[in-house]
Design a protein around this motif. Structure first.
Motif, PDB file in Angstrom:
ATOM      1  N   VAL A   6       0.848  -1.201   0.000  1.00  0.00           N
ATOM      2  CA  VAL A   6       0.000   0.000   0.000  1.00  0.00           C
ATOM      3  C   VAL A   6       0.881   1.248   0.000  1.00  0.00           C
ATOM      4  O   VAL A   6       2.068   1.184   0.329  1.00  0.00           O
ATOM      5  N   ASP A   7       0.296   2.374  -0.356  1.00  0.00           N
ATOM      6  CA  ASP A   7       1.007   3.648  -0.299  1.00  0.00           C
ATOM      7  C   ASP A   7       1.509   3.862   1.126  1.00  0.00           C
ATOM      8  O   ASP A   7       0.739   3.730   2.069  1.00  0.00           O
ATOM      9  N   GLY A   8       2.791   4.170   1.254  1.00  0.00           N
ATOM     10  CA  GLY A   8       3.367   4.386   2.579  1.00  0.00           C
ATOM     11  C   GLY A   8       4.053   3.146   3.150  1.00  0.00           C
ATOM     12  O   GLY A   8       4.654   3.205   4.218  1.00  0.00           O
ATOM     13  N   ALA A   9       3.996   2.024   2.432  1.00  0.00           N
ATOM     14  CA  ALA A   9       4.592   0.776   2.958  1.00  0.00           C
ATOM     15  C   ALA A   9       6.117   0.808   2.928  1.00  0.00           C
ATOM     16  O   ALA A   9       6.772   0.118   3.705  1.00  0.00           O
ATOM     17  N   GLY A  10       6.700   1.579   1.983  1.00  0.00           N
ATOM     18  CA  GLY A  10       8.156   1.687   1.933  1.00  0.00           C
ATOM     19  C   GLY A  10       8.794   1.281   0.608  1.00  0.00           C
ATOM     20  O   GLY A  10      10.018   1.141   0.537  1.00  0.00           O
ATOM     21  N   LYS A  11       7.994   1.127  -0.448  1.00  0.00           N
ATOM     22  CA  LYS A  11       8.546   0.699  -1.743  1.00  0.00           C
ATOM     23  C   LYS A  11       9.633   1.653  -2.241  1.00  0.00           C
ATOM     24  O   LYS A  11      10.723   1.221  -2.598  1.00  0.00           O
ATOM     25  N   SER A  12       9.320   2.945  -2.268  1.00  0.00           N
ATOM     26  CA  SER A  12      10.290   3.921  -2.793  1.00  0.00           C
ATOM     27  C   SER A  12      11.542   3.983  -1.935  1.00  0.00           C
ATOM     28  O   SER A  12      12.638   4.245  -2.432  1.00  0.00           O
ATOM     29  N   THR A  13      11.353   3.736  -0.644  1.00  0.00           N
ATOM     30  CA  THR A  13      12.491   3.755   0.285  1.00  0.00           C
ATOM     31  C   THR A  13      13.467   2.629  -0.047  1.00  0.00           C
ATOM     32  O   THR A  13      14.676   2.803   0.056  1.00  0.00           O
ATOM     33  N   ARG A  70       2.584   7.246   7.723  1.00  0.00           N
ATOM     34  CA  ARG A  70       3.744   7.523   6.866  1.00  0.00           C
ATOM     35  C   ARG A  70       3.361   8.372   5.660  1.00  0.00           C
ATOM     36  O   ARG A  70       4.183   9.123   5.144  1.00  0.00           O
ATOM     37  N   ARG A 108       2.441  13.677   2.953  1.00  0.00           N
ATOM     38  CA  ARG A 108       2.123  13.992   1.555  1.00  0.00           C
ATOM     39  C   ARG A 108       0.796  14.743   1.419  1.00  0.00           C
ATOM     40  O   ARG A 108       0.426  15.147   0.331  1.00  0.00           O
ATOM     41  N   ALA A 156       7.059  -4.811   7.003  1.00  0.00           N
ATOM     42  CA  ALA A 156       7.737  -3.522   6.802  1.00  0.00           C
ATOM     43  C   ALA A 156       7.506  -2.569   7.972  1.00  0.00           C
ATOM     44  O   ALA A 156       7.870  -1.404   7.905  1.00  0.00           O
ATOM     45  N   ARG A 180       9.003  -2.222  10.796  1.00  0.00           N
ATOM     46  CA  ARG A 180      10.184  -2.347  11.667  1.00  0.00           C
ATOM     47  C   ARG A 180      11.334  -1.537  11.058  1.00  0.00           C
ATOM     48  O   ARG A 180      11.182  -0.961   9.969  1.00  0.00           O
ATOM     49  N   ALA A 181      12.461  -1.520  11.748  1.00  0.00           N
ATOM     50  CA  ALA A 181      13.590  -0.686  11.320  1.00  0.00           C
ATOM     51  C   ALA A 181      14.088  -1.092   9.936  1.00  0.00           C
ATOM     52  O   ALA A 181      14.086  -2.280   9.579  1.00  0.00           O
ATOM     53  N   LEU A 182      14.531  -0.099   9.167  1.00  0.00           N
ATOM     54  CA  LEU A 182      14.990  -0.342   7.795  1.00  0.00           C
ATOM     55  C   LEU A 182      16.083  -1.413   7.724  1.00  0.00           C
ATOM     56  O   LEU A 182      16.063  -2.272   6.843  1.00  0.00           O
ATOM     57  N   ILE A 219      14.685  -4.832   7.856  1.00  0.00           N
ATOM     58  CA  ILE A 219      14.000  -5.183   6.600  1.00  0.00           C
ATOM     59  C   ILE A 219      15.032  -5.532   5.535  1.00  0.00           C
ATOM     60  O   ILE A 219      14.916  -6.538   4.829  1.00  0.00           O
TER      61      ILE A 219
HETATM   62  N1  LIG Z   1      10.651   0.881   7.910  1.00  0.00           N
HETATM   63  C1  LIG Z   1      10.340   2.179   8.006  1.00  0.00           C
HETATM   64  N2  LIG Z   1      10.338   2.774   9.195  1.00  0.00           N
HETATM   65  C2  LIG Z   1      10.019   4.077   9.308  1.00  0.00           C
HETATM   66  N3  LIG Z   1       9.666   4.885   8.284  1.00  0.00           N
HETATM   67  C3  LIG Z   1       9.634   4.341   7.050  1.00  0.00           C
HETATM   68  C4  LIG Z   1       9.977   2.959   6.850  1.00  0.00           C
HETATM   69  N4  LIG Z   1       9.862   2.707   5.525  1.00  0.00           N
HETATM   70  C5  LIG Z   1       9.471   3.855   4.929  1.00  0.00           C
HETATM   71  N5  LIG Z   1       9.336   4.848   5.842  1.00  0.00           N
HETATM   72  C6  LIG Z   1       8.928   6.238   5.581  1.00  0.00           C
HETATM   73  O1  LIG Z   1       7.548   6.209   5.224  1.00  0.00           O
HETATM   74  C7  LIG Z   1       7.286   7.129   4.186  1.00  0.00           C
HETATM   75  C8  LIG Z   1       6.652   6.388   3.003  1.00  0.00           C
HETATM   76  O2  LIG Z   1       7.626   5.499   2.453  1.00  0.00           O
HETATM   77  P1  LIG Z   1       7.718   5.264   0.865  1.00  0.00           P
HETATM   78  O3  LIG Z   1       8.966   4.477   0.629  1.00  0.00           O
HETATM   79  O4  LIG Z   1       7.531   6.549   0.138  1.00  0.00           O
HETATM   80  O5  LIG Z   1       6.439   4.333   0.651  1.00  0.00           O
HETATM   81  P2  LIG Z   1       5.739   3.859  -0.717  1.00  0.00           P
HETATM   82  O6  LIG Z   1       6.696   4.144  -1.832  1.00  0.00           O
HETATM   83  O7  LIG Z   1       5.501   2.396  -0.501  1.00  0.00           O
HETATM   84  O8  LIG Z   1       4.456   4.635  -0.807  1.00  0.00           O
HETATM   85  C9  LIG Z   1       8.596   7.799   3.843  1.00  0.00           C
HETATM   86  O9  LIG Z   1       8.640   9.031   4.514  1.00  0.00           O
HETATM   87  C10 LIG Z   1       9.649   6.842   4.409  1.00  0.00           C
HETATM   88  O10 LIG Z   1      10.798   7.526   4.796  1.00  0.00           O
END
Ligand SMILES: Nc1ncnc2c1ncn2[C@@H]1O[C@H](COP(=O)(O)OP(=O)(O)O)[C@@H](O)[C@H]1O
Ligand SMILES: [Mg+2]
Length: 215
Positions: A17-24, A148, A152, A197, A199-201, A204
């Protein structure tokens, strides 16, 4: 992995889902693979080509019938496969896509409740038996993902909206999207790896690394 020969690149998709951390995670994964001497192409859906990016704007911005939305997703995907994904794989490059067809099953299927069987018809039409070699489903509780995404949202009412048609959906919608991903992952457990996802980067990335070293 699915019998790919040595000269063909691998196709990895990131879902959630949006905010899950894909782009990260996408940049980190690309770097891990580059460090092994592979060429990597990073791309995304909807989008990935000039025409696909135009379709992305329409799908994210304009109200439309669910069938239209799903058809546009697959139209963009057809172009993406033709212009970007297949040529790169055939040239031996690895391709990492921020979303692919599993997202259609999760968003249009789970979120908007279109029957999976209807989506499967388009999947077959556009890609035949072609599937990613490996898919990471970044899974977080929907309230965590919403938190998260918080950054936005538009700064004030009436400000230019930073969020799109999907990001503006309610928590129930995102619960159905999450369930849609988990159901799909249960159906294809060898290809799709559900990653906790929330938990700490570093933790993961340690798990991602374990899947990447064997692929
Ligand atoms: N494991 C994590 N713990 C804390 N914050 C996170 C984690 N993964 C992502 N974030 C933060 O959450 C926000 C959304 O992450 P993002 O990678 O943009 O998600 P997506 O691309 O899936 O929508 C960003 O601000 C990112 O820094
Ligand atoms: Mg993203």
């Amino acid at each position: 992995m699915s019998g790919a020969n040595a000269s063909r690149g691998r196709f990895i998709t990131l879902e959630g889902v949006d905010g899950a951390g894909k782009s990260t995670h996408v940049g980190w994964i690309a770097e891990r693979i580059r460090s092994r001497g592979q060429e990597v192409v990073v791309t995304r859906e909807p989008g990935g080509t000039p025409l696909g990016e135009q379709l992305r704007k329409l799908v994210l911005g304009e109200a439309m019938h669910i069938d239209t939305e799903t058809l546009l997703m697959f139209a963009a995907r057809r172009e993406h496969l033709e212009q970007v994904i297949q040529p790169a794989l055939q040239a031996g490059k690895w391709v990492i896509s921020d979303r692919f067809t599993d997202a259609t099953f999760a968003y249009q299927g789970g979120g908007r409740q279109m029957a999976a069987a209807r989506i499967a018809i388009l999947e077959d039409w556009v890609q035949g038996a072609f599937q990613p070699d490996l898919t990471f489903v970044f899974d977080v509780p929907t309230d965590v993902a919403a938190g998260r995404r918080g950054g936005r949202e538009p700064a004030s009412p009436g400000a230019a909206s930073a969020s799109d048609r999907f990001e503006r959906e309610n928590l129930a919608f995102f619960e159905r999207v999450r369930d849609g991903y988990l159901r799909r992952a249960a159906q294809f457990p060898r290809r799709m790896k559900v990653i906790n996802a929330n938990r700490a980067l570093e933790s993961i990335q340690k798990e991602l690394e374990e899947y990447l070293v064997v692929s």
